[in-house]
Structures are given as C-alpha cells and as structure tokens.
Design a protein around this motif. Structure first.
Motif, PDB file in Angstrom:
ATOM      1  N   LEU A   2     -11.771  80.189 -29.928  1.00 14.19           N
ATOM      2  CA  LEU A   2     -11.683  78.750 -29.673  1.00 14.19           C
ATOM      3  C   LEU A   2     -12.446  77.960 -30.739  1.00 14.19           C
ATOM      4  O   LEU A   2     -12.024  76.872 -31.149  1.00 14.19           O
ATOM      5  N   LYS A   3     -13.553  78.529 -31.192  1.00 15.84           N
ATOM      6  CA  LYS A   3     -14.400  77.833 -32.164  1.00 15.84           C
ATOM      7  C   LYS A   3     -13.864  77.910 -33.589  1.00 15.84           C
ATOM      8  O   LYS A   3     -13.934  76.938 -34.344  1.00 15.84           O
ATOM      9  N   THR A   4     -13.308  79.058 -33.974  1.00 14.47           N
ATOM     10  CA  THR A   4     -12.961  79.272 -35.385  1.00 14.47           C
ATOM     11  C   THR A   4     -11.492  79.017 -35.717  1.00 14.47           C
ATOM     12  O   THR A   4     -11.174  78.649 -36.854  1.00 14.47           O
ATOM     13  N   GLU A   5     -10.592  79.219 -34.762  1.00 19.45           N
ATOM     14  CA  GLU A   5      -9.171  79.026 -35.065  1.00 19.45           C
ATOM     15  C   GLU A   5      -8.859  77.549 -35.275  1.00 19.45           C
ATOM     16  O   GLU A   5      -9.450  76.687 -34.630  1.00 19.45           O
ATOM     17  N   GLU A   6      -7.919  77.271 -36.173  1.00 15.55           N
ATOM     18  CA  GLU A   6      -7.560  75.889 -36.490  1.00 15.55           C
ATOM     19  C   GLU A   6      -6.052  75.686 -36.386  1.00 15.55           C
ATOM     20  O   GLU A   6      -5.262  76.519 -36.842  1.00 15.55           O
ATOM     21  N   VAL A   7      -5.652  74.582 -35.787  1.00  9.80           N
ATOM     22  CA  VAL A   7      -4.250  74.175 -35.769  1.00  9.80           C
ATOM     23  C   VAL A   7      -3.905  73.600 -37.141  1.00  9.80           C
ATOM     24  O   VAL A   7      -4.568  72.684 -37.629  1.00  9.80           O
ATOM     25  N   LYS A   8      -2.881  74.158 -37.763  1.00 10.39           N
ATOM     26  CA  LYS A   8      -2.468  73.685 -39.090  1.00 10.39           C
ATOM     27  C   LYS A   8      -1.504  72.507 -38.939  1.00 10.39           C
ATOM     28  O   LYS A   8      -0.731  72.447 -37.979  1.00 10.39           O
ATOM     29  N   PRO A   9      -1.530  71.566 -39.885  1.00 11.24           N
ATOM     30  CA  PRO A   9      -0.627  70.405 -39.793  1.00 11.24           C
ATOM     31  C   PRO A   9       0.827  70.805 -39.966  1.00 11.24           C
ATOM     32  O   PRO A   9       1.135  71.848 -40.557  1.00 11.24           O
ATOM     33  N   TYR A  10       1.693  69.980 -39.432  1.00  8.84           N
ATOM     34  CA  TYR A  10       3.141  70.217 -39.553  1.00  8.84           C
ATOM     35  C   TYR A  10       3.521  70.339 -41.033  1.00  8.84           C
ATOM     36  O   TYR A  10       3.162  69.498 -41.844  1.00  8.84           O
ATOM     37  N   GLU A  11       4.238  71.396 -41.370  1.00  5.60           N
ATOM     38  CA  GLU A  11       4.691  71.590 -42.754  1.00  5.60           C
ATOM     39  C   GLU A  11       6.136  72.061 -42.730  1.00  5.60           C
ATOM     40  O   GLU A  11       6.446  73.148 -42.238  1.00  5.60           O
ATOM     41  N   GLY A  12       7.040  71.230 -43.250  1.00  5.97           N
ATOM     42  CA  GLY A  12       8.450  71.599 -43.284  1.00  5.97           C
ATOM     43  C   GLY A  12       8.705  72.702 -44.290  1.00  5.97           C
ATOM     44  O   GLY A  12       8.050  72.772 -45.323  1.00  5.97           O
ATOM     45  N   GLU A  13       9.668  73.602 -43.988  1.00  3.82           N
ATOM     46  CA  GLU A  13       9.942  74.713 -44.898  1.00  3.82           C
ATOM     47  C   GLU A  13      10.589  74.237 -46.192  1.00  3.82           C
ATOM     48  O   GLU A  13      10.574  74.947 -47.195  1.00  3.82           O
ATOM     49  N   LYS A  14      11.125  73.021 -46.180  1.00  4.44           N
ATOM     50  CA  LYS A  14      11.685  72.412 -47.385  1.00  4.44           C
ATOM     51  C   LYS A  14      11.222  70.970 -47.464  1.00  4.44           C
ATOM     52  O   LYS A  14      10.855  70.366 -46.475  1.00  4.44           O
ATOM     53  N   VAL A  15      11.259  70.433 -48.661  1.00  2.00           N
ATOM     54  CA  VAL A  15      10.919  69.025 -48.888  1.00  2.00           C
ATOM     55  C   VAL A  15      12.034  68.399 -49.700  1.00  2.00           C
ATOM     56  O   VAL A  15      12.499  68.981 -50.669  1.00  2.00           O
ATOM     57  N   ASP A  16      12.500  67.205 -49.275  1.00  2.00           N
ATOM     58  CA  ASP A  16      13.499  66.507 -50.081  1.00  2.00           C
ATOM     59  C   ASP A  16      13.038  65.082 -50.353  1.00  2.00           C
ATOM     60  O   ASP A  16      11.984  64.660 -49.880  1.00  2.00           O
ATOM     61  N   ASN A  17      13.814  64.362 -51.121  1.00  2.00           N
ATOM     62  CA  ASN A  17      13.420  63.013 -51.536  1.00  2.00           C
ATOM     63  C   ASN A  17      13.421  62.010 -50.394  1.00  2.00           C
ATOM     64  O   ASN A  17      12.856  60.927 -50.504  1.00  2.00           O
ATOM     65  N   ASN A  18      14.074  62.366 -49.308  1.00  2.00           N
ATOM     66  CA  ASN A  18      14.148  61.475 -48.166  1.00  2.00           C
ATOM     67  C   ASN A  18      13.389  62.061 -46.972  1.00  2.00           C
ATOM     68  O   ASN A  18      13.787  61.916 -45.826  1.00  2.00           O
ATOM     69  N   ALA A  19      12.280  62.714 -47.271  1.00  2.00           N
ATOM     70  CA  ALA A  19      11.542  63.442 -46.235  1.00  2.00           C
ATOM     71  C   ALA A  19      11.109  62.539 -45.087  1.00  2.00           C
ATOM     72  O   ALA A  19      11.229  62.888 -43.921  1.00  2.00           O
ATOM     73  N   PHE A  20      10.599  61.356 -45.414  1.00  2.00           N
ATOM     74  CA  PHE A  20      10.100  60.475 -44.361  1.00  2.00           C
ATOM     75  C   PHE A  20      11.231  59.972 -43.476  1.00  2.00           C
ATOM     76  O   PHE A  20      11.072  59.794 -42.285  1.00  2.00           O
ATOM     77  N   GLY A  21      12.401  59.768 -44.100  1.00  2.00           N
ATOM     78  CA  GLY A  21      13.534  59.303 -43.320  1.00  2.00           C
ATOM     79  C   GLY A  21      14.071  60.361 -42.379  1.00  2.00           C
ATOM     80  O   GLY A  21      14.737  60.056 -41.408  1.00  2.00           O
ATOM     81  N   ASN A  22      13.763  61.616 -42.663  1.00  2.00           N
ATOM     82  CA  ASN A  22      14.278  62.704 -41.860  1.00  2.00           C
ATOM     83  C   ASN A  22      13.293  63.214 -40.823  1.00  2.00           C
ATOM     84  O   ASN A  22      13.582  64.155 -40.102  1.00  2.00           O
ATOM     85  N   MET A  23      12.103  62.623 -40.761  1.00  2.00           N
ATOM     86  CA  MET A  23      11.079  63.124 -39.850  1.00  2.00           C
ATOM     87  C   MET A  23      10.781  62.130 -38.744  1.00  2.00           C
ATOM     88  O   MET A  23      10.713  60.930 -38.970  1.00  2.00           O
ATOM     89  N   PHE A  24      10.605  62.659 -37.556  1.00  2.00           N
ATOM     90  CA  PHE A  24      10.089  61.871 -36.448  1.00  2.00           C
ATOM     91  C   PHE A  24       8.664  62.354 -36.204  1.00  2.00           C
ATOM     92  O   PHE A  24       8.447  63.490 -35.802  1.00  2.00           O
TER      93      PHE A  24
END
Length: 209
Positions: free
Chosen positions: A118-140
């Motif tokens: 509980l103390k040492t494990e960390e939740v990693k931020p959301y990371e898409g397996e691909k990135v495109d030029n319209n990434a923000f438009g495709n994410m909720f």
C-alpha cells in the motif's frame, strides 16, 4: 418572473441555507483523525472522493438546505475496532454521518496486512498505446479523483489517483491499466466502493443532528 425568483430566494432564506467547501470537509476529517489519535487507535485511514464541478444539494435533519460550493466532497473514515470489526464514518460538505460497524472481509483483511505494498506501489497515469495529432480530441478525461491517507501506528502516508487512470475509456488502449488494476490500493478501493454502494442503496448512512 422576477417575483417568482425573489419568492424562491425568500423561501431559501426562511428555512436556512448553507454552502460549504473542501476546507470545511477537511476540517471535519482532521478532527476525527485527531480524535482517533487521542484514543491511540493504531490503524485508521480515509478515502476522499470528488469529481470536479459536481455540485450536490441536501435537506438536513433540521430542515435546512445545504449545498456544496463548486465541488461535492465525500470522505469515508475507517478505523479498526478489533480483528473482525471496523468502524466507518462518512463526512461531506454538509456535515457528518453516524458511524457504522463493518465486518472486515477476508479480502480487505489481506490487503490491509500488506502495508508495504500500500505504501510503495504507485498508480501510473493513463498512457495510450498510440499517440496521434488529434489525441486530445479523441480522449475523454474523467475529472473524478480518489485520495487516501493511511495511519498504521507511527507510519503515515498518502496516495491518490484519478479514476481515469484505471480505465480504457479512450481511443487507444491504456497501457498502464493492467498494472494499475493489479495494485493492492486499487483492490482496496474496489472493496470500499462496493461497501459504500451497498450502504448508500440500503439507506444506512444517517446524518448526525
């Protein structure tokens, strides 16, 4: 139309109206945690839930109206009574609820014993397996958050994550989803969410007068 609006304002004023922010909730929780410390309770923790911009309004036991200021915060404080029973008390922008006795499930007991994870494990931020030029438009991007504070004896630590970090609710798969959902913290979070859901649905949370 104006007369109706002013009539509504007068009605609100006549029955009482309160608006409370995050600082109000934090103060209630700090008082509870301090009380548990004075009682020398060796094992206690809380989870704070909030979704940015979510506003809630309630009618209190004395008939007054209460609403959150900007965002509604709910905090669930747990403390251990013995090996089989924990106490749970809810707090929000409108005050405190009566404590409830909760049987400790085998799964929760196992998780709470694994304090190092509980103390040492960390939740990693959301990371898409691909990135495109319209990434923000495709994410909720969800704005819902979970914040934890654990106190195990003299060892105190905090953890936090966004619900979005656990999901695959985007155009591209979240490469960290499997890792995040395997963590002890997230397993504990799921146990708590199920517990809280059952209590909410069965009407077991009662506000203190």
């Amino acid at each position: 139309m104006k007369n109706i609006f002013f009539l509504f304002i007068l009605m609100i004023a006549s029955i009482g109206f309160a608006q409370n922010d995050e600082a109000f909730v934090d103060n209630l929780v700090s008082q509870k945690m301090a009380e548990l410390e004075l009682q020398a309770n060796p094992e206690r923790f809380y989870r704070k839930d909030y979704c940015e911009g979510n506003i809630q309004m309630f009618t209190l036991p004395d008939g007054k109206l209460c609403t959150s200021t900007s965002t509604y915060y709910s905090v669930y404080v747990f403390w251990k009574e013995d090996d089989k029973i924990m106490k749970l008390q809810k707090f929000d922008n409108c005050g405190s609820f009566k404590p409830i006795s909760v049987g400790i499930s085998k799964e929760m007991s196992k998780i709470l014993k694994n304090k190092e994870a509980l103390k040492t494990e960390e939740v990693k931020p959301y990371e898409g397996e691909k990135v495109d030029n319209n990434a923000f438009g495709n994410m909720f991007v969800s704005s819902c958050h979970k914040e934890y504070k654990f106190v195990f004896g003299r060892d105190a630590f905090e953890k936090s994550f966004k619900e979005f970090d656990l999901s695959n609710d985007s155009k591209y798969k979240n490469v960290n989803a499997e890792h995040n959902n395997s963590l002890e913290l997230v397993s504990l979070d799921k146990e708590i969410s199920e517990l809280v859901k059952n209590f909410e649905e069965s009407g077991k949370f009662f506000r203190e007068d």
